[in-house]
Scaffold this active site. Structure first.
Site, short mmCIF file in Angstrom:
data_model
loop_
_atom_site.label_atom_id
_atom_site.label_comp_id
_atom_site.label_asym_id
_atom_site.label_seq_id
_atom_site.Cartn_x
_atom_site.Cartn_y
_atom_site.Cartn_z
N ASP A 190 -3.76 7.67 -5.57
CA ASP A 190 -2.14 7.45 -5.42
C ASP A 190 -1.91 6.54 -6.90
O ASP A 190 -2.77 6.29 -7.64
CB ASP A 190 -1.68 6.54 -4.27
CG ASP A 190 -2.45 5.28 -4.13
OD1 ASP A 190 -2.54 4.43 -5.40
OD2 ASP A 190 -2.88 4.89 -3.14
N MET A 191 -0.33 6.57 -7.18
CA MET A 191 -0.04 6.11 -8.28
C MET A 191 -0.64 4.55 -8.50
O MET A 191 -0.94 4.12 -9.65
CB MET A 191 1.45 5.93 -8.37
CG MET A 191 1.98 7.35 -8.99
SD MET A 191 3.95 7.25 -9.00
CE MET A 191 4.33 5.72 -10.07
#
Length: 189
Positions: A41-42
């Site tokens: 994920d970011m």
């Protein structure tokens, strides 16, 4: 072709942005035709593989192959032995899923990792510590949800190894094409 990439914090694991100005894999000059194998994920960083080989994703990520992925999680607080045992035992409810058993241990001292940009938030009254987790599955934000479920929210998450392939030598934002011996390391458990 298989590429090892150290995904920095704040980069979306796709080639097109969801919003204007968002950093994506397109910002790192990869050869055409490669795609990410799995996701980070970011808010997570570390080792990400990219490949142009059909079926590589399924072979690597299917939980039936019990293929290990190792993460370092900086958590808020100092996990108790019971909390670490709960992580390792599995069975933690994440939405409509129960986690499989994994390897989990408290790292003392913590790992020698470069600081994150931007830095992790710190509270003077709450210490932080590091866990090492080795999973054979990868549900959406699983490590973060697992540590939160046992009372120790993740502040920073770094994937450091896939199989026996260690990505620790790559600085954030760097990538390299893997040779046959390195690719073989991905498949070793």
């Amino acid at each position: 072709m298989v590429i090892a990439f150290h995904k920095p914090y704040g980069v979306l694991c796709q080639f097109t942005p969801d919003q204007p100005g968002q950093k994506t894999l397109a910002d790192f000059g990869f050869p055409p035709g490669v795609y990410p194998v799995g996701r980070l994920d970011m808010d997570s960083e570390g080792l990400l593989l990219l490949s142009d080989e059909a079926g590589f994703n399924n072979r690597l990520l299917d939980p039936k192959t019990a293929h290990p992925r190792t993460y370092l999680a900086q958590v808020e607080g100092i996990p108790t032995p019971d909390a670490v045992a709960r992580l390792a035992r599995g069975g933690i409810a994440i939405q409509d899923y129960r986690t499989r058993p994994c390897k989990a241990r408290l790292l003392d001292p913590g790992p020698d990792v470069p600081p994150r940009d931007p830095p992790v938030r710190f509270r003077q009254s709450i210490p932080t510590s590091w866990l090492e987790l080795q999973l054979i599955e990868g549900k959406n934000r699983q490590v973060r949800r697992m540590t939160a479920a046992v009372g120790f929210p993740t502040l920073r998450l770094i994937r450091v190894r896939i199989g026996q392939l260690d990505g620790g030598h790559l600085p954030a934002g760097a990538w390299e094409k893997l040779g046959p011996a390195e690719i073989a390391g991905i498949w070793r458990k």
